[in-house]
Design an enzyme around this catalytic site. Structure first.
Site, short mmCIF file in Angstrom:
data_model
loop_
_atom_site.label_atom_id
_atom_site.label_comp_id
_atom_site.label_asym_id
_atom_site.label_seq_id
_atom_site.Cartn_x
_atom_site.Cartn_y
_atom_site.Cartn_z
N ASP A 1 9.20 2.97 -1.01
CA ASP A 1 8.31 3.63 -0.32
C ASP A 1 8.79 3.39 1.23
OD1 ASP A 1 4.80 3.56 0.11
OD2 ASP A 1 6.31 4.57 1.30
N LYS B 1 5.23 9.59 8.46
CA LYS B 1 5.30 9.00 10.03
C LYS B 1 6.46 9.39 10.79
CE LYS B 1 2.73 5.21 8.05
NZ LYS B 1 1.45 4.91 8.57
N TYR C 1 0.92 -1.06 -0.10
CA TYR C 1 0.07 0.11 -0.04
C TYR C 1 0.88 1.24 -0.13
CZ TYR C 1 -3.35 3.21 1.80
OH TYR C 1 -4.10 4.62 1.85
P1 KE4 Z 1 -0.38 8.69 4.73
O1 KE4 Z 1 -0.95 9.22 3.40
O2 KE4 Z 1 -1.58 7.67 5.40
O3 KE4 Z 1 0.54 9.49 5.38
O4 KE4 Z 1 0.66 7.59 4.10
C1 KE4 Z 1 0.31 6.44 3.00
C2 KE4 Z 1 1.17 5.30 3.00
C3 KE4 Z 1 2.24 5.20 2.22
N1 KE4 Z 1 3.22 4.17 2.10
C4 KE4 Z 1 3.06 3.20 3.14
C5 KE4 Z 1 4.05 2.11 3.22
C6 KE4 Z 1 2.19 3.25 4.02
O5 KE4 Z 1 2.12 2.49 5.07
C7 KE4 Z 1 1.36 4.46 4.25
C8 KE4 Z 1 0.04 4.48 5.16
N2 KE4 Z 1 0.08 3.41 6.34
C9 KE4 Z 1 -1.11 3.15 6.93
C10 KE4 Z 1 -0.89 2.03 7.67
N3 KE4 Z 1 -0.97 0.61 7.23
C11 KE4 Z 1 -1.54 4.45 7.50
C12 KE4 Z 1 -2.77 4.27 8.58
C13 KE4 Z 1 -4.13 4.75 7.92
O6 KE4 Z 1 -4.33 4.64 6.60
O7 KE4 Z 1 -4.79 5.31 8.78
#
Ligand code: KE4
Length: 428
Positions: free
Chosen positions: A239, A267, A144
């Site tokens: 990523d 993060k 993801y």
């Molecule tokens: P954000 O747009 O949520 O800050 O990041 C997206 C993203 C991009 N790349 C990786 C590897 C990620 O894990 C994420 C977002 N992670 C999720 C947890 N699996 C965030 C939690 C959520 O969606 O509320």
């Protein structure tokens, strides 16, 4: 455990916010229970509106590697907030952040701040396409990368067909140039290059899969991606929104010794404030506006208060590498003990982990990609997770997520967690 205030809040929230939450996983839909409304957190602990205390293994989905409310981070935020929250103008603290990231991650000559991991990935993909003048990108089933259109593509064998949108509202054209391959399968990647070769702008990969549960790369997988990108003139995008600054100061690329062309962050870089970033080699990053022809912008990008939070956390990590040594050793023994408890239960479940990231899969199958992750019994996971939540252990409310251990978790809290897991398997 009484959660009457969370129940009442959730009833109200669903009237005003889709699903009652501002990000789907928070709704506890996968485990079929009421989401806890959290009112405060400190170090490794969180408290909900009913004053229930939890040992927290989410850490805001990764940012809180030093624990909640670290004094250095809090002081930095308070100090900068007093100067005004946002100017929409260049600031010295953005230069400090850029220099700090470049000093910690050798593959990065230049970096651009954005406001989320999604924005970082969306921008990095655009830069890769602009730099190579190619359109196709390869992503992996089960990985993801945020919710930008091109990456919301159905899992499957993209080689034969164009990527199919995995969400309503994403036009077929947006995913037509997204090709999917299988994680840990260089063969499936080769198939994509056999078919699309020089049309491929980039491969984007989570160097450790953490969105199908925790799935580490098999030996040689990441280097294989590096080699095939070099062979076809494509870019390799790591990523590192989750792995960046988590496994060690220079992230998964340092840990595995594989150098990407572009890296995305989120993060930890913001320490809980909304920060994403993408960076890489100078010749690539100079494609980005206003110096280059790849457009990207953001009102609150490089927000000074957010920069202050991120710099405080990254500086501490850079200056105290022993934090990683201790954290990774602690995590190794925690997950080893969890596997032992699971083995004693006779369920045959799998515990995957690497450094302070890990997952328990409710399957007897070794989990090394999305297909094998999906053999997990998600109802069994829900049952386990609800038990742990009701006994004060806040785990990811979904099987296909990761557990995050922080430097703030005490031995006593980790032992309590393991004892609670042991009691679950003994009594259920
Ligand atoms: P954000 O747009 O949520 O800050 O990041 C997206 C993203 C991009 N790349 C990786 C590897 C990620 O894990 C994420 C977002 N992670 C999720 C947890 N699996 C965030 C939690 C959520 O969606 O509320």
């Amino acid at each position: 455990m009484a959660i009457t205030k969370s129940e009442a809040l959730f009833k109200e929230a669903v009237q005003y916010i889709p699903g009652g939450v501002n990000s789907p996983v928070r709704a506890f839909g996968s485990i079929g229970s009421t989401p806890r409304f959290i009112k405060k957190a400190d170090k490794a602990l969180m408290w909900d509106e009913d004053d229930n205390e939890y040992i927290d293994y989410i850490g805001s989905w990764g940012p809180m590697i030093l624990g909640h409310n670290h004094p250095l981070v809090l002081d930095a935020v308070l100090e900068y907030a007093k100067r005004g929250l946002s100017y929409g103008a260049a600031t010295s603290i953005e230069v400090d952040m850029a220099k700090l990231v470049c000093s910690m991650v050798p593959s990065i000559d230049m970096v651009r701040m954005v406001n989320s991991g999604t924005e970082a990935v969306m921008s990095a993909v655009r830069v890769a396409r602009g730099f190579t003048r190619r359109d196709k990108i390869i992503k992996f089933n089960g990985c993801y990368h945020g919710h930008s259109d091109a990456l919301l593509v159905k899992a499957g064998s993209g080689v034969m067909t164009a990527g199919v949108p995995d969400s309503l509202g994403v036009p077929a054209g947006c995913t037509a140039d997204t090709v999917t391959a299988d994680y840990n399968s260089l063969e499936s990647v080769q198939d994509c290059f056999d078919r699309y070769g020089e049309q491929i702008a980039a491969i984007i990969v989570e160097p450790v899969g953490a969105n199908m549960g925790t799935v580490p790369p098999k030996p040689g997988f990441l280097q294989g991606l590096r080699d095939i990108c070099d062979k076809y003139g494509s870019l390799l995008i790591f990523d590192e929104v989750i792995t960046g600054f988590r496994m060690q100061a220079d992230g998964a690329q340092g840990y595995f010794g594989v150098t990407p062309d572009l890296t995305t962050f989120g993060k930890i870089i913001g320490a809980g404030m909304p920060v994403g970033a993408y960076g890489g080699r100078r010749e690539i990053m100079e494609m980005v506006s206003p110096v280059g022809a790849v457009y990207q912008a953001g009102t609150l990008s490089g927000n000074p208060v957010a920069m202050a939070a991120g710099i405080a956390q990254l500086t501490y990590l850079k200056e105290h590498p022993d934090v990683y040594t201790k954290l990774n050793e602690t995590a190794d023994s925690f997950f080893a003990e969890l596997q032992k408890i699971v083995d004693e239960s006779g369920r045959g479940y799998q515990v995957n982990h690497i450094c302070s990231l890990g997952s328990m899969f409710c399957t007897t199958q070794e989990v090394y990609d999305y297909e094998t992750a999906k053999t997990s019994d998600t109802k069994a996971y829900a049952d386990y997770c609800n038990y742990m939540q009701n006994h004060g252990i806040y785990l990811a409310p979904a099987q296909f997520e990761a557990m995050f251990i922080s430097a703030a978790h005490t031995q006593e809290q980790l032992s309590q967690t393991l004892e609670t897991a042991r009691s679950y398997f003994k009594n259920n």
